[in-house]
Design a protein around this motif. Sequence first.
Motif, PDB file in Angstrom:
ATOM      1  N   LEU A  84      60.998  43.560  43.670  1.00  0.00           N
ATOM      2  CA  LEU A  84      60.274  44.536  42.847  1.00  0.00           C
ATOM      3  C   LEU A  84      59.785  43.887  41.553  1.00  0.00           C
ATOM      4  O   LEU A  84      58.633  44.089  41.135  1.00  0.00           O
ATOM      5  N   LEU A  96      56.112  53.375  44.012  1.00  0.00           N
ATOM      6  CA  LEU A  96      57.504  53.298  43.550  1.00  0.00           C
ATOM      7  C   LEU A  96      57.927  54.611  42.910  1.00  0.00           C
ATOM      8  O   LEU A  96      58.994  55.165  43.185  1.00  0.00           O
ATOM      9  N   VAL A 155      52.669  38.206  45.138  1.00  0.00           N
ATOM     10  CA  VAL A 155      52.774  39.659  45.338  1.00  0.00           C
ATOM     11  C   VAL A 155      53.050  39.956  46.809  1.00  0.00           C
ATOM     12  O   VAL A 155      53.930  40.757  47.154  1.00  0.00           O
ATOM     13  N   LYS A 168      48.574  46.601  41.713  1.00  0.00           N
ATOM     14  CA  LYS A 168      49.833  46.905  41.035  1.00  0.00           C
ATOM     15  C   LYS A 168      49.941  48.380  40.667  1.00  0.00           C
ATOM     16  O   LYS A 168      51.024  48.957  40.682  1.00  0.00           O
ATOM     17  N   PHE A 216      56.961  41.572  42.210  1.00  0.00           N
ATOM     18  CA  PHE A 216      55.745  42.343  42.517  1.00  0.00           C
ATOM     19  C   PHE A 216      55.006  42.730  41.234  1.00  0.00           C
ATOM     20  O   PHE A 216      53.785  42.644  41.154  1.00  0.00           O
ATOM     21  N   PHE A 217      55.730  43.169  40.222  1.00  0.00           N
ATOM     22  CA  PHE A 217      55.047  43.668  39.026  1.00  0.00           C
ATOM     23  C   PHE A 217      54.751  42.590  38.000  1.00  0.00           C
ATOM     24  O   PHE A 217      53.966  42.824  37.083  1.00  0.00           O
ATOM     25  N   THR A 218      55.369  41.407  38.131  1.00  0.00           N
ATOM     26  CA  THR A 218      55.152  40.399  37.093  1.00  0.00           C
ATOM     27  C   THR A 218      54.167  39.315  37.499  1.00  0.00           C
ATOM     28  O   THR A 218      53.396  38.849  36.663  1.00  0.00           O
ATOM     29  N   LYS A 219      54.163  38.920  38.768  1.00  0.00           N
ATOM     30  CA  LYS A 219      53.323  37.779  39.143  1.00  0.00           C
ATOM     31  C   LYS A 219      51.857  38.184  39.242  1.00  0.00           C
ATOM     32  O   LYS A 219      51.520  39.321  39.572  1.00  0.00           O
TER      33      LYS A 219
END
Lengths: 631, 97
Positions: free
Chosen positions: B19, A617, B31, A610, B22-25
Amino acid sequence: MRLEDLFWLIPLFPAISTVLIPLFSKYLRKAGVSLLACGSVFLSFIFSSISFFLLLNQGPAKKILYEWIAVSNLKINLSFQFDPLSAVMALVVSGVGFLIHVYSIGYMGKDPGYARYFTYLNLFTFSMLLLVLSSNLALMFVGWEGVGLCSYLLIGFWYHKDSAANAGKKAFIVNRVGDFGFLLGILFTFFTVGSLEFTSINEYIKGGHLSTSLATVIGLLLFVGAVGKSAQLPLYVWLPDAMEGPTPVSALIHAATMVTAGVYMVSRMNLLYSLSEIASEVVAVIGGITAIYSASMGLVQNDIKRILAYSTISQIGYMMLGCGSGSYSSGMFHLTTHAFFKALLFLSAGSVIHALSDEMDIRKMGGLRKYLPVTFPVFLIGALAISGIPGLSGFFSKDEILLSAYLSGRKWIWIIGVITAGMTAFYMFRLIFLVFYGKERMDEEVKHHIHESPKVMTIPLIILAGLSVIGGYIGLPEAMGGRNWFRSFLSSVIEEESHPISHSTEYLLMGISVISALIGIYIAWLFYIKNPELPEKLAKKFKALYTLLYRKYYVDEIYDFLFVKPTLKGSEGLWKGIDLSTIDGIAHASAKGANAGGSILSRIQTGLVKDYGFLFLLGTIIILGYWLWKL
Amino acid sequence: MIPSIYFISISIFIFIAGLIIFFTKKDLIFVFMSVEIMLNGINLFLLSLSPNLKSQILIIFIITVAAAEAAVGLAIILNLSRIKGDVEVDTIRILKG
């Protein structure tokens, strides 16, 4: 049938089998390998013979296969030519080569490297044919290097023996010295003449464009190459060591064909050498000195093959002497007859070695006459031929060389030649008396196994013996009722001044050299049959001289001290001083720097997917923002 | 004909959704899928801006390559789960410097 459609196929056959044998050696049995190797050389011989007869009818031919190199004004063709000089060489190489291939079937029969051996031998035949058939210096150089490579490979054929591996290396390195001169000679020729084709070079010389001084420079540089390849002073040292290879190799490469390439080259460039008095003088003097010098070493050696090796050096010296005296055809004549009798001598020596379970020391032989009923007479014929006994081939060619030396005005070289003839007869008959006569000095174990060689070995011997007898009649001198066909055959390539000489003088010169040879044989008989203790007594009495000869004038030691040791020391200094400290130091320091920088930068890496996604990003947003801002 | 603004809005919506996923799961499979969703959002964006044959061909190629990548990625995830027992994104830190 036209000559030019046919003759360029001659080198093709050994080339094809060189490729086929290693590819299919797993599936071919020994018989298949033998058939392929011998058959290809035999085809070359057949094609050479046909080409030879076509040459007699149609005159010389040239075949350009394609343009090999074309860089601005340097144009080199892959092209062959077939003229009398090439014809003689092609016939000798493929003919004698074929006999030696056949002999090898018997000699190498039990060797595990059978297919490898024949691959090398075929590659050699191909390179040698390339050398003699090429129509320019560049392609000739390709063949020149090719035979050098094969020589190296075959000397070190039994590479598990240190002495063989070292001998191969020595041959290669010593030849490199000569090849350097040869290459310089080629470059000089190109910058002077503008072409490397033999025809253009000859036209250039005939047109009177070449100055004598340039001819001297080019001639001497090319001769440096010949000195290396043909084992003349001072680069002869590799040839005696080359005897580490299998005996048929010594016969083919280090006696009959490759080592005579230098003589061929000098004959090929005969116009150049005729133009330069100095170059011819150098060729003659080096040849003469080499002849007597190496003959003197041959007098006292004990290894049967080494005696023949020194004899080879000495005989090539003779050929050079003939060429330097302006009689190139006599050099070529001796080359041809020498190929017959020296191949014969080597192969029969191989037969002796084979019979005695690989014993090469003549002190451990003796009395072999009755055990080897075929080898003995053919060896005797070879020895008589090389000694110059009238009627055999060596007599005619040797006398022609001595005659030309006498006529060239350098009488002292003629005297050297006559003395060498006596020494040659002495060491050859020393060999015969020690090997075939006298007490049987071998071990009981060896004696038990003595056997005459199989037919596949003896038949080539008999054919070569026949050639050694009759080979001389192709150049029967006028004084003996002939017309010297050989010289008139070569006359279109080799232009020689003819010296008028009365027949009585010629008879006198022949008589002197024959007497010299007979004296040599008589002394050998006196030493080794009549009075076997005499040589030892003499060796004790003239201990210094004997040791000097036996230790080969300490030349190997001198070269070792002058060239080999300094090179090794210098290389070691460069290795430790420059390579290990400086170059490796730089490499290690840069590696360490990269490592240190990496360990700092690697802190950024968290390993979390991440985080990478977030940074990605962010980067995208920044770039997009920049663009939008610019709009 | 539907105005292209609808297509643009829906492609942006798909991209943003990807998006966020992607950042929460925490599950690597999610992902991974979110990346594919973002990719297809962008594809749709391209097509809505220039709806012609060339972009269609380009997108067919992109989808083909993406399918191949997906196969490789899934194979990696499968092996990871065999070795590690789970596919929690926050506990995979093999690439830490």
